[in-house]
Structures are given as C-alpha cells and as structure tokens.
Design an enzyme around this catalytic site. Structure first.
Site, short mmCIF file in Angstrom:
data_model
loop_
_atom_site.label_atom_id
_atom_site.label_comp_id
_atom_site.label_asym_id
_atom_site.label_seq_id
_atom_site.Cartn_x
_atom_site.Cartn_y
_atom_site.Cartn_z
N HIS A 1 -9.86 22.12 25.45
CA HIS A 1 -9.89 20.67 25.67
C HIS A 1 -9.16 20.35 26.96
O HIS A 1 -8.05 20.83 27.19
CB HIS A 1 -9.24 19.90 24.52
CG HIS A 1 -9.19 18.43 24.78
ND1 HIS A 1 -10.28 17.60 24.55
CD2 HIS A 1 -8.22 17.63 25.28
CE1 HIS A 1 -9.96 16.36 24.90
NE2 HIS A 1 -8.72 16.35 25.34
N ARG B 1 -6.26 0.89 20.70
CA ARG B 1 -5.26 1.19 21.73
C ARG B 1 -5.73 0.75 23.10
O ARG B 1 -4.95 0.28 23.92
CB ARG B 1 -4.95 2.70 21.75
CG ARG B 1 -4.09 3.16 20.58
CD ARG B 1 -4.11 4.67 20.45
NE ARG B 1 -3.74 5.32 21.70
CZ ARG B 1 -4.30 6.44 22.15
NH1 ARG B 1 -5.26 7.03 21.46
NH2 ARG B 1 -3.91 6.96 23.29
N SER C 1 -4.54 11.84 18.86
CA SER C 1 -5.96 11.53 19.05
C SER C 1 -6.73 12.79 19.46
O SER C 1 -7.77 13.12 18.88
CB SER C 1 -6.12 10.44 20.12
OG SER C 1 -7.48 10.24 20.44
N LYS D 1 -9.21 15.45 16.44
CA LYS D 1 -10.63 15.83 16.61
C LYS D 1 -10.77 17.35 16.69
O LYS D 1 -11.72 17.92 16.14
CB LYS D 1 -11.20 15.17 17.87
CG LYS D 1 -11.29 13.65 17.76
CD LYS D 1 -12.00 13.04 18.95
CE LYS D 1 -11.16 13.03 20.20
NZ LYS D 1 -10.49 11.78 20.49
#
Length: 433
Positions: free
Chosen positions: A83, A169, A184, A188
């Site tokens: 990521h 947010r 967050s 995921k």
C-alpha cells in the site's frame, strides 16, 4: 449501556477509550445509531487528543469487524500486498504486482481512485481498453490462483465503517489525524485477508506527509497496527519531493509502467519497484528470488499481460493519446535543480488527469510528461515539460500551477536518496514464512 456522549466526553477530556467503547461506537456508527454529527465530534476529539497504540489497533479491528473479510486461505501461494500513501507519478503498483507474482507470491491489490493531485491505480488501469475494476470475491480468488496477481476495486462489504468515516473526515477537517489515517488504511488491508503487507509511506511536497518526522510517525503507527492485528508488516519511507518517473497521468503512467516491465523505464521507478518487491518477497519467505532478474528477463511482463487479460483488458491495445500537447521550455541554460512534485500533480489534475469530487470523470490521456528531471543539464528553449490534454483551455491553469515549480541553476546538484528509511521487523531469512 454505552452512549455516544460518554464516548465523546472520554476522548474530549484526554482519557483513553476502552475496548468496549471503541467496539460499540464503531458498530453503532456503521448501523446508523450514532449520528454523523456525533462521530464528527469524536473524530475532532481524536484529532486533538490523539490515541494510544492500543486504542488505534482496537479502532482498526473494530472497523474490520464492521464488515466482511476476504478469505484467501485456499490460495496456493503466500499472499502479500503493498500500500502506498499516494504521490505524484506513483505508478509502482502497476509493475510491482506482476513482478512479485512472477517471483512466486500472490498479490491481491485492492486499489482506489485518485482525488485531487494524487492519482488512483484504478483510473490508470481503466486507460486500457476493456479492463474492468470490479470483481467479486470469487473472481479475486480465481485470478490469484490462476495468475497470482489481481488489481481491483475493494468489494462493497470490506470495512464499511471506514467508508462512512472517510467521507465524514473529508468534510469535517479531521483528515490529518494520524490514528484515523492509519486505521483507515489498515482496516481495508487487514480485511483483505493477506498474510503480510509492505507499506510505501511517501514524504515530501507531493505527499500527504511533508516531513520525515511526520512520515516516521505514520509508518510506525501503521506497522504497530498491523503487528497488533496479526499481520506481518513493514514500511519503506520514500521521497516524494520530485515526481516519480517522468509520466504523471493515467495512460502516460501505464505506458511508463510497461516500459519498466519490458526491462527499461526511468531509474527511480525501477529502483523503488525492485526495493518494494524485495521487501514483499522477504515477508513471503522468497528472499532467494532476485526480482531485478525477473524484471529484466521478461517474466514480469508476461505476468502483466496475463493479469490485464484476465480482467477483460487487451494488453496489446493502443492507449489513449491526448489530442493536444503543449510544451513548457527551459527559460535558461543550466542544471535543473528542482521540480516540485505537488505543482506537477496539480498541473496534471487541472489538465483533466484527476478529479475534484469522487463522482467526476477523468481524461485518461491527460497529464504531464517530465522531459527533464533534477540533475539534468538543459539548454534554453529545450522542452522541460509536456502538457497533455483533450481540452486546450486547461493549459493556462496548468501553467499557472507550474509557476515557480522548477529551478535552473549553474550550481552543482546533489542527488538525495529515494528510500529515506525503513520501519518494521528485520528482514526474514530466505525460506521463512
């Protein structure tokens, strides 16, 4: 019996939330029992008061528990994901996913779309005729078994609490909270069901984290959350003060990624792709495989072609080309000493490569091609940047974004490292898992 007011007051007053309070408030918000304005107040309290590592890990686990998880136990290869926190010209997922798969691991890359000056992987891949982003959980597993690599949109059931909170947010000035950013991202990734994860935390003008201390804090928080939730995790902190590679924009970045997969491409893109691949392969117990060799000999490109075709795309089809190209030339002779990533990202966005709202469409051919990078010698009148767009009326805004974005000097230029730091467990020996 819990109440939203009690949870808000606890954090407002600087006290630690209990596991029960966190589990309740995340679940109740997902179900609609806690109102948006109450969660907005809690998010602001978290922004101002912070969270401990234990609170952040529990908050993440509660968001994972708000929905389904992808079950990848039956996949025949070790599963590992990457990521990135996002940047300008960051097309690394495109060559990295098939490269790691060609080395013997399975990579389920659930990706997103771009917003503002940072590009989205799904937008880039949708430049390829026929390619589709939406796959069912069964299709994801089938692609992993068949190809070893899949890049697609997250399925609807993964971490629904995060989807709700992310949107809230964005409109309440609480995006900057490191515990909320980290939870967050990690909710995921944990819901994906992978065995290990490597993070690319960007640092610099084109990144969300502008300085190294901030980036280290975020990287450390991400790694701690992963470890606390049973996910083997490490992070590289990488420079994003200059655009990555030369291409910024959807189809332009796909073309550059294919160059890399064919054994060429810009040196910085190759360096970061190989570094992240090594990190991912170490987690997967495949340290004895050399990703640089697999990239050079064409095996990664073969896997790319299979990966694209498996999702309906034609890897041989021509990519979209902009109808209009305007060139920005060097105003003087010397060494290009600075090219600001953020400014280039905003210029690409204004040309049509990005979107202001999630509902907006993107121009797949739009973007900026950097004809020179810091350290290059340039002559007055030489092309520095190419502005690609289907709408010539956008170039004035792009040029405005680029005003002051580059410097040419007679002074010596010193390169800075692309990989700034690493956070996480020591590398695993070959063959471990």
């Amino acid at each position: 019996m819990h109440s939203a007011i009690d949870v808000i007051r606890t954090k407002r007053d600087g006290r630690q939330l209990t596991d029960e309070q966190i589990d309740w408030v995340v679940d109740a918000y997902t179900r609609g029992e806690v109102a948006d304005e109450q969660m907005a107040a809690l998010a602001m309290a978290i922004l101002l008061r912070g969270m401990t590592a234990a609170e952040t890990a529990r908050w993440t686990a509660a968001m994972v528990a708000s929905g389904q998880t992808l079950v990848l136990d039956g996949v025949r290869w070790p599963t590992v994901d990457k990521h990135s926190t996002g940047g300008v010209g960051d097309k690394i997922t495109l060559p990295l996913t098939p490269l790691v798969a060609a080395c013997g691991a399975a990579v389920p890359q659930l990706s997103g779309r771009g917003l503002g000056h940072t590009g989205g992987t799904l937008d880039k891949l949708e430049s390829i005729p026929g390619w589709r982003a939406r796959l069912s959980a069964d299709e994801i597993r089938a692609r992993l078994d068949d190809v070893g690599a899949v890049v697609c949109a997250a399925t609807e059931g993964l971490a629904p609490a995060d989807r709700k909170l992310y949107a809230l947010r964005d409109v309440t000035g609480t995006v900057e909270s490191i515990p909320l950013i980290a939870s967050s991202i990690m909710s995921k990734k944990i819901a994906e069901g992978v065995q290990s994860l490597v993070l690319d935390v960007k640092c610099g003008s084109g990144a969300f984290m502008k300085d190294l201390d901030q980036a280290r804090r975020l990287a450390t928080t991400l790694v701690e959350i992963g470890t606390a939730n049973g996910l083997r995790t490490s992070a590289l902190i990488t420079d994003m003060s200059v655009p990555l590679g030369r291409a910024v924009g959807n189809a332009l970045e796909v073309a550059e990624a294919v160059e890399v997969l064919r054994g060429g491409g810009p040196a910085d893109v190759v360096e970061l792709t190989v570094a992240l691949a090594r990190e991912m392969l170490a987690h997967a117990g495949l340290s004895d495989v050399d990703p640089a060799e697999v990239l050079a000999d064409g095996r990664a490109f073969e896997t790319w072609c299979r990966m694209i075709a498996a999702q309906g795309g034609d890897p041989e089809a021509p990519l979209p080309v902009a109808r209009y190209v305007e060139v920005v030339t060097a105003p003087e002779t010397g060494t290009l000493t600075r090219l600001d990533a953020y400014a280039v990202g905003v210029a690409a966005w204004r040309l049509g490569a990005g979107r202001a709202r999630k509902e907006d469409a993107v121009q797949h051919a739009a973007g900026v091609l950097c004809r020179a990078k810091p350290g290059d010698q340039v002559q007055a009148g030489q092309p520095l940047l190419e502005l690609h767009t289907d709408r010539p009326d956008t170039t004035a805004g792009a040029r405005e974004a680029l005003a002051g974005a580059y410097e040419i000097s007679g002074a010596d230029w010193k390169s800075t490292p692309l990989i700034l730091d690493r956070v996480g467990a020591e590398r695993l020996p070959a063959g471990s898992s």
